[in-house]
Design a protein around this motif. Structure first.
Motif, mmCIF file in Angstrom:
data_model
loop_
_atom_site.group_PDB
_atom_site.id
_atom_site.type_symbol
_atom_site.label_atom_id
_atom_site.label_comp_id
_atom_site.label_asym_id
_atom_site.label_seq_id
_atom_site.Cartn_x
_atom_site.Cartn_y
_atom_site.Cartn_z
ATOM 1 N N GLY A 18 -8.444 -2.256 3.488
ATOM 2 C CA GLY A 18 -7.520 -1.426 4.269
ATOM 3 C C GLY A 18 -7.412 -1.916 5.707
ATOM 4 N N LYS A 19 -8.549 -2.275 6.294
ATOM 5 C CA LYS A 19 -8.552 -2.775 7.679
ATOM 6 C C LYS A 19 -7.750 -4.072 7.778
ATOM 7 N N ALA A 20 -7.903 -4.933 6.764
ATOM 8 C CA ALA A 20 -7.177 -6.207 6.782
ATOM 9 C C ALA A 20 -5.671 -5.959 6.704
ATOM 10 N N ILE A 21 -5.277 -5.011 5.857
ATOM 11 C CA ILE A 21 -3.851 -4.689 5.744
ATOM 12 C C ILE A 21 -3.341 -4.133 7.066
ATOM 13 N N GLU A 22 -4.131 -3.257 7.677
ATOM 14 C CA GLU A 22 -3.732 -2.676 8.961
ATOM 15 C C GLU A 22 -3.529 -3.780 10.005
ATOM 16 N N GLY A 23 -4.481 -4.721 10.034
ATOM 17 C CA GLY A 23 -4.354 -5.819 10.990
ATOM 18 C C GLY A 23 -3.116 -6.667 10.734
ATOM 19 N N SER A 24 -2.830 -6.942 9.455
ATOM 20 C CA SER A 24 -1.663 -7.758 9.133
ATOM 21 C C SER A 24 -0.376 -7.039 9.495
ATOM 22 N N LEU A 25 -0.343 -5.727 9.245
ATOM 23 C CA LEU A 25 0.867 -4.963 9.589
ATOM 24 C C LEU A 25 1.093 -5.009 11.096
ATOM 25 N N LYS A 26 0.017 -4.851 11.857
ATOM 26 C CA LYS A 26 0.160 -4.923 13.320
ATOM 27 C C LYS A 26 0.647 -6.313 13.733
ATOM 28 N N GLY A 27 0.088 -7.337 13.085
ATOM 29 C CA GLY A 27 0.508 -8.703 13.391
ATOM 30 C C GLY A 27 1.982 -8.940 13.105
ATOM 31 N N LEU A 28 2.522 -8.207 12.129
ATOM 32 C CA LEU A 28 3.942 -8.351 11.805
ATOM 33 C C LEU A 28 4.824 -7.473 12.689
ATOM 34 N N GLY A 29 4.200 -6.741 13.612
ATOM 35 C CA GLY A 29 4.993 -5.953 14.552
ATOM 36 C C GLY A 29 5.161 -4.493 14.170
ATOM 37 N N PHE A 30 4.485 -4.033 13.114
ATOM 38 C CA PHE A 30 4.576 -2.610 12.778
ATOM 39 C C PHE A 30 3.619 -1.829 13.679
ATOM 40 N N GLU A 31 4.195 -0.933 14.472
ATOM 41 C CA GLU A 31 3.374 -0.148 15.395
ATOM 42 C C GLU A 31 3.099 1.229 14.809
ATOM 43 N N GLY A 32 2.036 1.873 15.304
ATOM 44 C CA GLY A 32 1.775 3.256 14.922
ATOM 45 C C GLY A 32 1.312 3.436 13.493
ATOM 46 N N VAL A 33 0.694 2.405 12.912
ATOM 47 C CA VAL A 33 0.162 2.517 11.560
ATOM 48 C C VAL A 33 -1.356 2.676 11.670
ATOM 49 N N THR A 34 -1.885 3.742 11.102
ATOM 50 C CA THR A 34 -3.329 3.973 11.187
ATOM 51 C C THR A 34 -3.858 4.425 9.825
ATOM 52 N N ASN A 35 -5.175 4.519 9.741
ATOM 53 C CA ASN A 35 -5.837 5.045 8.537
ATOM 54 C C ASN A 35 -5.393 4.380 7.248
ATOM 55 N N VAL A 36 -5.292 3.070 7.258
ATOM 56 C CA VAL A 36 -4.869 2.392 6.037
ATOM 57 C C VAL A 36 -6.064 2.322 5.084
ATOM 58 N N ARG A 37 -5.877 2.790 3.864
ATOM 59 C CA ARG A 37 -6.940 2.781 2.854
ATOM 60 C C ARG A 37 -6.344 2.207 1.572
ATOM 61 N N GLN A 38 -7.090 1.327 0.937
ATOM 62 C CA GLN A 38 -6.585 0.787 -0.323
ATOM 63 C C GLN A 38 -7.406 1.301 -1.501
ATOM 64 N N GLY A 39 -6.711 1.702 -2.529
ATOM 65 C CA GLY A 39 -7.371 2.155 -3.752
ATOM 66 C C GLY A 39 -6.811 1.433 -4.968
ATOM 67 N N LYS A 40 -7.219 1.906 -6.135
ATOM 68 C CA LYS A 40 -6.777 1.292 -7.387
ATOM 69 C C LYS A 40 -6.028 2.308 -8.211
ATOM 70 N N GLU A 41 -5.102 1.820 -9.003
ATOM 71 C CA GLU A 41 -4.433 2.700 -9.942
ATOM 72 C C GLU A 41 -4.497 2.061 -11.321
ATOM 73 N N ILE A 42 -4.975 2.803 -12.274
ATOM 74 C CA ILE A 42 -5.087 2.271 -13.634
ATOM 75 C C ILE A 42 -4.251 3.143 -14.567
ATOM 76 N N GLU A 43 -3.336 2.505 -15.286
ATOM 77 C CA GLU A 43 -2.527 3.241 -16.258
ATOM 78 C C GLU A 43 -2.937 2.801 -17.640
ATOM 79 N N LEU A 44 -3.056 3.755 -18.545
ATOM 80 C CA LEU A 44 -3.382 3.373 -19.915
ATOM 81 C C LEU A 44 -2.811 4.372 -20.903
ATOM 82 N N THR A 45 -2.700 3.927 -22.139
ATOM 83 C CA THR A 45 -2.198 4.777 -23.205
ATOM 84 C C THR A 45 -3.360 5.164 -24.093
ATOM 85 N N LEU A 46 -3.458 6.471 -24.364
ATOM 86 C CA LEU A 46 -4.544 6.979 -25.190
ATOM 87 C C LEU A 46 -3.988 7.450 -26.520
ATOM 88 N N ASP A 47 -4.716 7.173 -27.558
ATOM 89 C CA ASP A 47 -4.324 7.565 -28.901
ATOM 90 C C ASP A 47 -4.779 9.013 -29.157
#
Lengths: 80, 80
Positions: A18-47
């Motif tokens: 999340g910190k790395a993404i926040e830093g990259s966004l700032k580097g690209l000029g996006f201001e006012g972005v805070t609290n970036v957190r990265q998670g996972k999403e898993i989708e599956l089909t159950l029988d």
């Protein structure tokens, strides 16, 4: 049934991705972005045709394999 | 405003992480689990008070950094 499992880090657990993404966004000029957190999403089909049974199975999967309950929270959404 | 960005692989794109999870679940004795796909979820706080502006900013972030539009779909949810 389909299950959508979202796994996020608990509050207080450091999130370097999340910190790395926040830093990259700032580097690209996006201001006012805070609290970036990265998670996972898993989708599956159950029988399973029963929603409660599908949810119980998905919970068990989270506890046994998908999530680390010490550091992560998980949320389960079941849909037909 | 808070933005929740979900990034998933497009249909047809191979998902080795999903396959690995599927294999591990089978190894643990979970039967009838198919179509396992893993995606990413990114949560962030935007310094915007207008929902449309926040959404536009989040879209731009997805296009410029967060998602690879060749292989990935993204969905954005904005909440106060």
């Amino acid at each position: 049934m389909k299950a959508k499992i979202t796994i996020t880090l608990k509050n207080g657990v450091l999130d370097p991705q999340g910190k790395a993404i926040e830093g990259s966004l700032k580097g690209l000029g996006f201001e006012g972005v805070t609290n970036v957190r990265q998670g996972k999403e898993i989708e599956l089909t159950l029988d399973e045709s029963d929603e409660a049974a599908a949810r119980a199975k998905a919970e068990e999967m989270c506890r046994k394999l998908l999530a680390n309950p010490v550091m992560e929270n998980y949320a389960i959404e079941i849909s037909p």
